[in-house]
Design a protein around this motif. Sequence first.
Motif, mmCIF file in Angstrom:
data_model
loop_
_atom_site.group_PDB
_atom_site.id
_atom_site.type_symbol
_atom_site.label_atom_id
_atom_site.label_comp_id
_atom_site.label_asym_id
_atom_site.label_seq_id
_atom_site.Cartn_x
_atom_site.Cartn_y
_atom_site.Cartn_z
ATOM 1 N N ASP A 58 -6.034 11.588 8.480
ATOM 2 C CA ASP A 58 -6.679 10.950 7.158
ATOM 3 C C ASP A 58 -5.759 10.071 6.484
ATOM 4 O O ASP A 58 -6.202 9.530 5.409
ATOM 5 N N TRP A 95 -3.699 6.779 5.335
ATOM 6 C CA TRP A 95 -4.143 5.449 5.083
ATOM 7 C C TRP A 95 -3.954 4.442 6.541
ATOM 8 O O TRP A 95 -5.143 3.902 6.891
ATOM 9 N N GLN A 114 -6.724 5.292 9.045
ATOM 10 C CA GLN A 114 -7.974 4.998 8.572
ATOM 11 C C GLN A 114 -8.259 3.528 8.513
ATOM 12 O O GLN A 114 -9.362 2.932 9.031
ATOM 13 N N MET A 115 -7.061 2.790 8.302
ATOM 14 C CA MET A 115 -7.337 1.312 8.289
ATOM 15 C C MET A 115 -7.295 0.761 9.804
ATOM 16 O O MET A 115 -8.185 -0.111 10.013
ATOM 17 N N TYR A 174 4.133 3.036 4.971
ATOM 18 C CA TYR A 174 2.503 3.050 5.413
ATOM 19 C C TYR A 174 2.377 2.336 6.749
ATOM 20 O O TYR A 174 1.208 2.510 7.427
#
Length: 282
Positions: free
Chosen positions: A56, A58, A61-62, A153
């Motif tokens: 889950d 970031w 998900q993106m 990220y």
Amino acid sequence: MPADQPQAEMSFLDHLEAFRWHIVRAISAVVVCSIIAFVSKDFVFGTLILGPSRSDFWFYQMACQLGQTIADSTGFCIEKLPFIIQSRKMTGQFTMHITSSIVLGIIVAFPYFFWEMWRFVSPALYDNEKKTSRGATFFVSLLFMSGVLFGYYIVAPISIHFLANYQVDVSVLNEFDITSYVSTLTMLVLSCGLMFQLPMVILFMSKAGIITPQLLRKYRKIAIVVILVIGAFITPPDPISQLLISIPLMLLYEMSIHISVIVYKRKLKKEKALEKPGDSLN
């Protein structure tokens, strides 16, 4: 106070005393931030450090949303990362708790740390050098934090996903030690933070006359090869990961060329302005 005394009027011992106080304040900021990170164990480990190890996160998900939007496919969606994190040493978790707190303290306190070092160096500069170096703390901190965020990220989840799915044989399970996981994540994040300092390094080297725009353009191809090698070194042997770290570095290199051009033109303009009075006398 020694740190506030004008450094142009200070003796060598006074300089050392001033430097000591700057170091004390800078390290104190790192210690305070590290302590805050240490007591915030649930957030630091549960959310930050272990975040890229969960589906889950970031980036995952993106990537899933991007695949569904562009290709109407769920091929980029990650339901589970096939690995577990273990602690095989009795002191493993406690050691990594301390280490990760210190690293996080360094990252958070970096702007203040650099500002303290800059406060010590800047009084020794000439007025025109101070003027041209205005905003150094802001831009160095901005680039460092941008690199850290990019590493956390983008680079870290791609690398972790690749390594989690890589197997030499189906019989070999991926069970990573907490020390290995935190060390890999830390290396990726800090490496990106440092590499994003390239424009500032080129800026100061250009002002010092060590580098010129012509030199940067001449060795552009070599620089691209070096960037690709660096991308291969800090990321897994995966072409997508290497490109994701190499492309921003190439853009930063091109930005550095433009910065060097601006510095070079200003230097030429200043030299011409200094030559004019002599020409008028002749």
